[in-house]
Design an enzyme around this catalytic site. Structure first.
Site, PDB file in Angstrom:
ATOM      1  CD  GLU A 193      -2.903  -1.177   2.360  1.00  0.00           C
ATOM      2  OE1 GLU A 193      -2.777  -0.355   3.278  1.00  0.00           O
ATOM      3  OE2 GLU A 193      -3.843  -1.996   2.311  1.00  0.00           O
ATOM      4  CG  ASN A 197      -0.632  -7.002  -1.413  1.00  0.00           C
ATOM      5  OD1 ASN A 197      -1.232  -7.628  -2.288  1.00  0.00           O
ATOM      6  ND2 ASN A 197      -1.114  -6.868  -0.176  1.00  0.00           N
ATOM      7  CG  HIS A 217      -9.868  -5.645   0.624  1.00  0.00           C
ATOM      8  ND1 HIS A 217     -10.099  -6.804   1.333  1.00  0.00           N
ATOM      9  CD2 HIS A 217      -8.559  -5.337   0.833  1.00  0.00           C
ATOM     10  CE1 HIS A 217      -8.995  -7.175   1.954  1.00  0.00           C
ATOM     11  NE2 HIS A 217      -8.034  -6.306   1.654  1.00  0.00           N
ATOM     12  CD  GLU A 237      -4.595  -7.839   1.701  1.00  0.00           C
ATOM     13  OE1 GLU A 237      -5.474  -7.092   2.191  1.00  0.00           O
ATOM     14  OE2 GLU A 237      -3.384  -7.612   1.813  1.00  0.00           O
ATOM     15  CG  ASP A 292     -12.669  -8.899   1.696  1.00  0.00           C
ATOM     16  OD1 ASP A 292     -12.402  -8.025   0.856  1.00  0.00           O
ATOM     17  OD2 ASP A 292     -12.420  -8.751   2.917  1.00  0.00           O
TER      18      ASP A 292
HETATM   19  C1  XIL Z   1      -6.383  -6.344   8.184  1.00  0.00           C
HETATM   20  C2  XIL Z   1      -6.747  -7.541   9.048  1.00  0.00           C
HETATM   21  O1  XIL Z   1      -7.648  -8.337   8.346  1.00  0.00           O
HETATM   22  C3  XIL Z   1      -7.349  -7.077  10.353  1.00  0.00           C
HETATM   23  O2  XIL Z   1      -7.506  -8.193  11.220  1.00  0.00           O
HETATM   24  C4  XIL Z   1      -6.454  -6.051  11.033  1.00  0.00           C
HETATM   25  O3  XIL Z   1      -7.116  -5.527  12.148  1.00  0.00           O
HETATM   26  C5  XIL Z   1      -6.122  -4.926  10.085  1.00  0.00           C
HETATM   27  O4  XIL Z   1      -5.550  -5.456   8.891  1.00  0.00           O
HETATM   28  N1  XIL Z   1      -4.917  -4.530   3.649  1.00  0.00           N
HETATM   29  C6  XIL Z   1      -3.953  -5.396   4.091  1.00  0.00           C
HETATM   30  C7  XIL Z   1      -4.250  -6.311   5.205  1.00  0.00           C
HETATM   31  O5  XIL Z   1      -2.874  -5.491   3.477  1.00  0.00           O
HETATM   32  O6  XIL Z   1      -3.128  -6.571   5.990  1.00  0.00           O
HETATM   33  C8  XIL Z   1      -5.349  -5.785   6.083  1.00  0.00           C
HETATM   34  O7  XIL Z   1      -5.683  -6.792   7.049  1.00  0.00           O
HETATM   35  C9  XIL Z   1      -6.547  -5.426   5.246  1.00  0.00           C
HETATM   36  C10 XIL Z   1      -6.190  -4.331   4.260  1.00  0.00           C
END
Ligand code: XIL
Length: 480
Positions: A172, A216, A253, A281, A283
């Site tokens: 990020e 990422n 996401h 990641e 979802d």
């Molecule tokens: C999130 C986790 O899912 C949570 O449990 C934690 O509180 C915060 O981080 N981007 C990322 C992940 O790269 O590491 C994050 O994960 C979600 C957003």
């Protein structure tokens, strides 16, 4: 907390506003899929996500939290359905190095040993990020921050050396707004400048040459968005200059209505740069057939591109999801398969075998990095309007990596030249952010066309890897 930094919950805030399509109602539950064994006869449909993905040479992973491993249904679902894992929080900086130089791996090790016992692929997440970063890191001076970053990379990657399929080296780093290529302002950019990404990747390659190195990020799912193009340009530039990078992670996401229509084109255009693409990641907020359709499209987009090597969903069950209110995962709170699960399984089963497996990474020949213990910058006298300082940021038998900071005095500098003489036969193997000319043991490095101007009191850096014993010769800086 800056505009782009995320709250302690990891940034649910940025999801607000894009999650309005969530329709209340029963989740579609189609629990009719029969479990098959992991090895699937040719032509037969596999009954689990991992086995179905494996048919086309891919993995299907889940983010796992060590804290839930006492829930037997959680572990049973993980073991049955997935053949890859990403520790959800356990490898982040606040978990692995809560105070400087003191490393803790217990929770991450728990996930890694379980995954290894099941033959799963392991994604390492993440080494350099602005979030979940302990406060001691933000208090460091520039040179301390640089050596802390390299030491963190060396120690964490060293602990898991040979066990990690792919590392999210930098997470990020790009801003959500601004011109193409704008990085988010963070302790990393403020103290190390934009070159921190490249420095992290170079250190990571040396620390574990067997791991794929990924960049990422989120909101890089749309092929034409300016954030996407910034990441695209960076990867293209890294490839052109030989900066080690093997993959890009699309966090993805999403919500049911937000899968970009050019999502597959986006994956293909990254892959065309010569990197693997991983959906890291995933979802998708929503429910029922809208959610299932979105999951299907994401799956098909990946399986349509040979270099899309695998998908990871950000959790197993809606009940433990970081976005649990969005019910974004494939299993509901009772571990029942949702409609989205069946859509994914069918799409994975429909994929044609992956005929172009991605080439292996091309690691540098240096295989045994040793953490840099105490870099001692050697400062030059101020000759002209600039000064320079060299420090060793990594070393291994037969080689080392250095960073040179070029600083303007009380007046701005327009163009700079740094010179030194090697004491013992060292030679540069690769140099970045500068142009070199070498004559015997004398080295001259001049600015590139993009880093010659330094404002009064500011600095820029260049770096290199070199063969030989690590050395910090005296360096001089002159400015025309
Ligand atoms: C999130 C986790 O899912 C949570 O449990 C934690 O509180 C915060 O981080 N981007 C990322 C992940 O790269 O590491 C994050 O994960 C979600 C957003």
């Amino acid at each position: 907390m800056g505009e782009n930094s995320l709250p302690a919950d990891g940034g649910r805030r940025r999801l607000v506003g894009t999650r309005r399509l969530l329709v209340a109602g029963a989740l579609g539950v189609l629990g009719t899929v029969t479990a098959l064994s992991a090895s699937v006869p040719a032509g037969a449909a596999a009954g689990t996500l991992g086995a179905a993905a494996a048919q086309s040479g891919r993995y299907y992973g889940a983010a796992i939290a060590a804290g839930h491993m006492s829930d037997s249904a959680y572990v049973a679902t993980w073991d049955r359905e997935f053949n890859a894992v990403t520790p959800e929080n356990e490898m982040k900086w606040d978990a692995t190095e809560p105070s400087r130089g003191s490393f803790r791996f217990t929770s991450a090790d728990q996930i890694v040993s379980h995954a290894q016992s099941k033959g799963m692929k392991i994604r390492g997440h993440t080494l350099v990020w602005h979030n979940q970063l302990p406060s001691w890191v933000s208090g460091l001076s520039t040179s301390d921050l640089r050596s802390a970053m390299v030491n963190h990379i060396n120690t964490v990657m060293g602990h898991y050396k040979g066990k990690i399929y792919a590392w999210d080296v930098v997470n990020e780093a790009f801003a959500d707004g601004g011109a193409v290529g704008t990085l988010r302002s963070s302790v990393w950019t403020q103290k190390l400048g934009n070159g921190f990404i490249e420095e992290a990747f170079r250190a990571a390659r040396a620390a574990d040459p067997s791991a794929k190195l990924c960049y990422n990020d989120y909101n890089i799912d749309n092929a034409t968005a300016s954030k996407t193009l910034g990441v695209y340009n960076m990867i293209k530039d890294f490839k052109a200059r030989g900066v080690p990078i093997d993959c890009v992670g699309l966090q993805s996401h999403l919500s049911s209505g937000s899968v970009p229509s050019n999502y597959q084109q986006n994956i293909a255009q990254f892959a065309a740069l010569g990197v693997d693409v991983q959906i890291t990641e995933l979802d998708v907020g929503g429910s029922g057939s809208a959610q299932a359709d979105a999951y299907r499209r994401v799956t098909q987009a990946c399986t349509a591109v040979p270099r899309c090597t695998g998908i990871t969903v950000w959790g197993v069950t809606d009940k433990y999801s970081w976005r649990s209110g969005d019910t974004p995962l494939l299993f509901d709170g009772n571990y029942t398969k949702k409609q989205a699960y069946t859509a994914v399984l069918d799409a994975l089963n429909a994929a044609t075998p992956n005929t172009s497996p991605s080439p292996n990474t091309s690691p540098s020949p240096n295989t045994s990095p040793s953490p840099n213990t105490s870099p001692s910058p050697t400062r030059s006298p101020v000759t002209g309007a600039c000064s320079a300082a060299i420090e060793t940021t990594n070393s291994w038998p037969g080689g080392f990596q250095s960073t040179v900071t070029v600083r303007a005095g009380s007046a701005a500098v327009n163009g700079w030249t740094v010179k030194w003489t090697w004491p013992g036969g060292q030679s540069i193997s690769s140099l970045w952010n500068g142009t070199q000319s070498v004559s015997g043991s004398s080295v001259t490095v001049r600015n590139t066309d993009y880093n010659g101007s330094i404002a009064a009191g500011s600095s820029t850096t260049f770096g290199f890897t070199a063969n030989g014993t690590a050395a910090t010769p005296s360096v001089t800086c002159t400015s025309p």
